[in-house]
Motif scaffolding. Sequence first.
Motif, PDB file in Angstrom:
ATOM      1  N   THR A 210       6.599  15.634  51.722  1.00 41.48           N
ATOM      2  CA  THR A 210       7.384  16.857  51.653  1.00 41.48           C
ATOM      3  C   THR A 210       6.759  17.863  50.692  1.00 41.48           C
ATOM      4  N   ILE A 211       6.364  17.348  49.535  1.00 40.63           N
ATOM      5  CA  ILE A 211       5.787  18.242  48.534  1.00 40.63           C
ATOM      6  C   ILE A 211       4.532  18.902  49.067  1.00 40.63           C
ATOM      7  N   LEU A 212       3.705  18.104  49.732  1.00 42.49           N
ATOM      8  CA  LEU A 212       2.457  18.682  50.237  1.00 42.49           C
ATOM      9  C   LEU A 212       2.724  19.740  51.290  1.00 42.49           C
ATOM     10  N   ILE A 213       3.694  19.455  52.138  1.00 41.56           N
ATOM     11  CA  ILE A 213       3.964  20.444  53.180  1.00 41.56           C
ATOM     12  C   ILE A 213       4.463  21.737  52.554  1.00 41.56           C
ATOM     13  N   PHE A 214       5.357  21.601  51.598  1.00 44.78           N
ATOM     14  CA  PHE A 214       5.821  22.824  50.942  1.00 44.78           C
ATOM     15  C   PHE A 214       4.675  23.539  50.249  1.00 44.78           C
ATOM     16  N   ALA A 215       3.863  22.765  49.567  1.00 43.84           N
ATOM     17  CA  ALA A 215       2.816  23.398  48.770  1.00 43.84           C
ATOM     18  C   ALA A 215       1.787  24.072  49.658  1.00 43.84           C
ATOM     19  N   VAL A 216       1.313  23.341  50.660  1.00 48.47           N
ATOM     20  CA  VAL A 216       0.214  23.895  51.435  1.00 48.47           C
ATOM     21  C   VAL A 216       0.722  24.865  52.487  1.00 48.47           C
ATOM     22  N   VAL A 217       1.535  24.341  53.378  1.00 46.59           N
ATOM     23  CA  VAL A 217       1.969  25.189  54.482  1.00 46.59           C
ATOM     24  C   VAL A 217       2.855  26.324  53.971  1.00 46.59           C
ATOM     25  N   GLY A 218       3.709  25.992  53.039  1.00 48.68           N
ATOM     26  CA  GLY A 218       4.599  27.020  52.517  1.00 48.68           C
ATOM     27  C   GLY A 218       3.841  28.147  51.856  1.00 48.68           C
TER      28      GLY A 218
ATOM     29  N   GLU B  40      14.064  23.065  33.452  1.00 43.54           N
ATOM     30  CA  GLU B  40      14.341  22.126  32.380  1.00 43.54           C
ATOM     31  C   GLU B  40      15.746  22.281  31.864  1.00 43.54           C
ATOM     32  N   GLU B  41      16.236  23.495  31.984  1.00 44.93           N
ATOM     33  CA  GLU B  41      17.529  23.741  31.374  1.00 44.93           C
ATOM     34  C   GLU B  41      18.670  23.516  32.328  1.00 44.93           C
ATOM     35  N   ILE B  42      18.386  23.325  33.585  1.00 45.63           N
ATOM     36  CA  ILE B  42      19.526  23.219  34.484  1.00 45.63           C
ATOM     37  C   ILE B  42      19.808  21.787  34.940  1.00 45.63           C
ATOM     38  N   HIS B  43      18.907  20.896  34.681  1.00 41.63           N
ATOM     39  CA  HIS B  43      19.196  19.490  34.908  1.00 41.63           C
ATOM     40  C   HIS B  43      19.688  19.173  36.299  1.00 41.63           C
ATOM     41  N   ILE B  44      18.931  19.620  37.259  1.00 44.67           N
ATOM     42  CA  ILE B  44      19.340  19.233  38.604  1.00 44.67           C
ATOM     43  C   ILE B  44      18.799  17.847  38.897  1.00 44.67           C
ATOM     44  N   ASN B  45      19.191  17.345  40.051  1.00 42.22           N
ATOM     45  CA  ASN B  45      18.830  15.963  40.319  1.00 42.22           C
ATOM     46  C   ASN B  45      17.336  15.820  40.534  1.00 42.22           C
ATOM     47  N   GLU B  46      16.923  14.620  40.417  1.00 42.06           N
ATOM     48  CA  GLU B  46      15.488  14.353  40.330  1.00 42.06           C
ATOM     49  C   GLU B  46      14.757  14.768  41.580  1.00 42.06           C
ATOM     50  N   LEU B  47      15.393  14.599  42.703  1.00 43.04           N
ATOM     51  CA  LEU B  47      14.714  14.915  43.959  1.00 43.04           C
ATOM     52  C   LEU B  47      14.326  16.378  44.012  1.00 43.04           C
ATOM     53  N   LEU B  48      15.275  17.254  43.767  1.00 44.97           N
ATOM     54  CA  LEU B  48      14.973  18.678  43.831  1.00 44.97           C
ATOM     55  C   LEU B  48      13.957  19.067  42.768  1.00 44.97           C
ATOM     56  N   HIS B  49      14.140  18.479  41.616  1.00 40.75           N
ATOM     57  CA  HIS B  49      13.225  18.820  40.538  1.00 40.75           C
ATOM     58  C   HIS B  49      11.805  18.478  40.917  1.00 40.75           C
ATOM     59  N   ILE B  50      11.644  17.262  41.453  1.00 37.63           N
ATOM     60  CA  ILE B  50      10.270  16.856  41.755  1.00 37.63           C
ATOM     61  C   ILE B  50       9.738  17.647  42.940  1.00 37.63           C
ATOM     62  N   LEU B  51      10.593  18.041  43.845  1.00 34.08           N
ATOM     63  CA  LEU B  51      10.116  18.818  44.990  1.00 34.08           C
ATOM     64  C   LEU B  51       9.589  20.174  44.539  1.00 34.08           C
ATOM     65  N   VAL B  52      10.394  20.894  43.802  1.00 32.33           N
ATOM     66  CA  VAL B  52       9.948  22.234  43.417  1.00 32.33           C
ATOM     67  C   VAL B  52       8.789  22.140  42.444  1.00 32.33           C
ATOM     68  N   PHE B  53       8.917  21.237  41.515  1.00 35.53           N
ATOM     69  CA  PHE B  53       7.878  21.127  40.513  1.00 35.53           C
ATOM     70  C   PHE B  53       6.575  20.634  41.109  1.00 35.53           C
ATOM     71  N   GLY B  54       6.683  19.628  41.966  1.00 41.21           N
ATOM     72  CA  GLY B  54       5.471  19.133  42.613  1.00 41.21           C
ATOM     73  C   GLY B  54       4.817  20.208  43.448  1.00 41.21           C
ATOM     74  N   GLU B  55       5.662  20.975  44.139  1.00 39.75           N
ATOM     75  CA  GLU B  55       5.100  22.056  44.922  1.00 39.75           C
ATOM     76  C   GLU B  55       4.351  23.036  44.037  1.00 39.75           C
ATOM     77  N   SER B  56       4.952  23.379  42.899  1.00 35.42           N
ATOM     78  CA  SER B  56       4.289  24.359  42.051  1.00 35.42           C
ATOM     79  C   SER B  56       2.978  23.833  41.510  1.00 35.42           C
ATOM     80  N   LEU B  57       2.883  22.536  41.344  1.00 33.60           N
ATOM     81  CA  LEU B  57       1.623  21.994  40.846  1.00 33.60           C
ATOM     82  C   LEU B  57       0.572  21.942  41.942  1.00 33.60           C
ATOM     83  N   LEU B  58       0.998  21.493  43.109  1.00 29.85           N
ATOM     84  CA  LEU B  58      -0.012  21.255  44.128  1.00 29.85           C
ATOM     85  C   LEU B  58      -0.456  22.508  44.848  1.00 29.85           C
ATOM     86  N   ASN B  59       0.304  23.588  44.733  1.00 26.40           N
ATOM     87  CA  ASN B  59      -0.135  24.764  45.463  1.00 26.40           C
ATOM     88  C   ASN B  59      -1.285  25.464  44.761  1.00 26.40           C
ATOM     89  N   ASP B  60      -1.682  24.914  43.633  1.00 28.01           N
ATOM     90  CA  ASP B  60      -2.812  25.535  42.950  1.00 28.01           C
ATOM     91  C   ASP B  60      -4.058  25.492  43.806  1.00 28.01           C
TER      92      ASP B  60
END
Lengths: 228, 787
Positions: free
Chosen positions: B166-174, B228-248
């Motif tokens: 999922t993360i890769l698809i968001f990062a690359v295709v997105g 960091e300040e909103i403490h959402i659940n781990e899934l969403l956090h890792i999705l958005v965060f992973g996307e931001s890392l991998l889209n580099d």
Amino acid sequence: MDQTGFSSAHLLRLYDRFECLDRDNRGYLSPNDFEAVGGLAMNPIGGRIIDAFFSSGQDTVDFSSFVRILAHFRPTDRNRNKEGTQQELPNSRTRKLKFAFQLYDLDRDGKISREELLQVLRAMLGLQVTKEQLQSIAERAIQEADLDKDDAISFDEFKKVLGFFLLQSQSLVPDRMKRIPPLRMILALTCSGVLPSLVHLSPSTETMMEVRPKSRDRIIRALQVCRT
Amino acid sequence: MPSRTVSHGSSGRLRGLFLMMVLVFLESSVFTLAFASSDQHSPTTAHSDGRKATDHGSHNNTGKAFPVLDLNYENVRVPFEISLWVLLASLMKLGFHLVPHLSNIVPESCLLIVVGLLVGGIIRGTGETVPPVLDSKLFFYILLPPIILDAGYFLPIRPFMENLGTILIFAVVGTLWNAFFVGGLLYGVCQIGTESSSILSRIGLLQCLLFGSIISAVDPVAVLAVFEEIHINELLHILVFGESLLNDAVTVVLYHLFEEFSGIGTVTLVKGFLGVISFFVVALGGVLVGVLYGILAAFTSRFTSHTRVIEPLFVFLYSYMAYLSAEIFHLSGIMALIACGAVMRPYVEANISHKSHTTIKYFLKMWSSVSETLIFIFLGVATVAGPHDWNWTFVTVTVILCLVARVIGVVGLTFIINKFRIVKLTTKDQFIIAYGGLRGAIAFSLGFLLEKDHFPEREIFLTAIITVIFFTVFVQGMTIKPLVELLAVKKKQEAKRSINEEIHTQFLDHLLTGIEDICGHYGHHHWKDKLNRFNKKYVKKCLIAGERSKEPQLIAFYHKMEMKQAIQLVESGGGIKLPSAMPSTVSMQNIQPRPPTKPAAERAIPQLSKTKEEEIRKILRTNLQRTRQRLRSYNRHTLVADPYEDGLSDLFLKKQKMFQIEKKLKEMNTYLTVPAPPPDSPTMCRARLASDPQAYSIKPALNKVPMIQVDLASPQSPDSVNLLDEFGQANQQEEEEQGLMMKPPSRPREGKKPGEEDEAKDQQKLMRCLSDPGPSADEDEDGAFLP
């Protein structure tokens, strides 16, 4: 088949796999057939998994039981309404957990006692740890989970301990059980020699791909077997 | 959550606010003075240089007065200014936490940008030129790596890997979708919407696409800062965060691609095809470089047992080198850094000492914290600095297009992804993912890098980029928290990671691997299992020093749990007549006997008989239950896991146990005397404290003080469990068998006989917190941290 909830293509594949495992073509599987599967020998709980397929007393598994057990591992349909069904669907979360629970609870008394937990731990950790370490771990595990203080983990306690964790993860469904998109199913059934589907790559799938004319017969046969 | 100092009512609030204002003005005035004086004093230095020259010329020159007090700012100018900026950043961080409710409403990133604006404004207001602080080189080589390393080192591997597709698809295709959508439509707007003579119509398609690729990348810094300040659940956090890392990787490729094309002016199909290839090269190459350096770092850490002091340095250096090496070849430095951190972590942590671990953790947090603060402040200053070229059409269209593109992209991709996911993404999840696509300083720096001659519209671009950044950070950053509350998005579950979870996770992994084998399918679990086996068999042996390589992860985890709980017990159970010793938990650990450092007799032991102590120890060992929750993600502001934040039921349970202990004073057991053939003899099991030193007081050290390190982070990757039996090893270790219990350090190693209950009375051991031992504890640096 409706009980299990598998689609025809799924059934087809499972039937292929069943036939593949059933090397003597007897129409049922025995423990030897399972043990021939490579990975299970190295799996710490391989023996237990094999035993789970055989309901008590029997030493053969026919295709319908095979499928029924595997039906536990289908992805849970979140939105299916269960009105009118007395039993839960085999792939509901509870049933999955129940299946796992039964793998712990070998004597089927409904609780995971300390000894059973110790056996599981010993199987998983092998000889690297001492008995006392195992005992401490088992002790601690039971204490964490045991709410009614009967020194064993009942199914409800098991569910509670794992409940949150399993909600979040995808860990209860092996990849094979994901729903196949219709397009792929059509491809699988109508084309032969086509590249195997990208996700599901296994010997049985490939054999299925080759044998096009027989595919419909096989579906029918598989369905018949299932309905019995 | 940012820790809040106590504030009583409005007086505290006013005081905090006042203090912050004072700090801001102070800093900016110092800056102004610094810049002003730098101009004034260049003649002075020239003068003094001239004077020196004449002095050299003639020794008889006694006419000039000896300068008793001289002002020479030029020499220290650069370091001085750097220090001033860092000081400003740190003081701002302090200030925000003094103002009580500000951090609740406004995310810190917004406040920092405002501060930057203020400082820039003040500098400009006094007539000085604002320094171009957000220099791209500074940003990419100094400011960004710590943040990324921090993210990569503490990346939660299991959720990341589970959602990798999922993360890769968001990062690359997105990102691709965003880039082309925004770029293409902008071009269309520029051509169609404006008169042909305006500057907009001169922007070519390639420039627009380049702009689109710059602006479309979700920024990890901003995402981290806000999420960091909103403490959402781990899934969403890792999705958005992973996307931001991998889209580099995508950003790097697109940026270079379009820059090249804009320079040359012609696009051929071959070049397009090469672009696609280069994407794979960039991404995979970056990861490869990172993995290589990670393995090197792990291997190096194997030999550092005698020079513990520089262990953290290796971690940082190798990671930074990975980043720089990737940048040499135009590979994705961010991915290299992430790969390096993630790969080296399990091995390095098995090798290094407790203090090094703490050092690494704190340094990473410190640097990333300061970096982040500086980045946002510099963004503010750079906004003031300009140069700007405001174009209403361009800017507004950009902002709107970015939003629209993001929403469409997320919705569309989720539709496709959900067909393959088991845990589907709901509409709420999609909304958060779309809304969390913040842009940040990377976009600005990339824009800043554009050359003026190739891109005459550079200023328009920069203005638009800044506007988008401001919009996303301010509007989206500020409103995401109330929206999360409003939509009742699942928050991060502060679940305790219990031993049960650990056991059952492994069990289920095996179960699913088995089922997959039966089905004949080589799926996710199958490969994971194979990887684990390979890891255990070959890799761990190479990269982990000594015998720790064979320690099953479950055991390590268990020790950690026990240790933390023991610390807790000691800390909060002080009112009961217990020996403040947690030796029982230690009985599970392998100890390397250490020569006693202080031959002083035992002291501070309550007057309990030997049998009672034994019993207590046994009960403690077997009944310690309070588990320490593990921080799955760290907050920049606090590294402390609040010792009292566990629920009431645990407290009650613990008290119950205390009563049990007091009541049960029975016969002694010989549980302590377990000979253990676990293969890791010279190693210690560590539990590292999760908390700051002041969370636990340092108990007085006894002569045979066992010290326990509580390892916080090692069980983060349960997928590295290796459960193969090593039959051969177990037998070999027979002669090396040590008692599982702690031997008193005075006793030499040959005291391996199982029946060691006689030593029990000698073993009054106290627990000692290791997170911040004093300098006198240097002898504990090496290896044997006796619990």
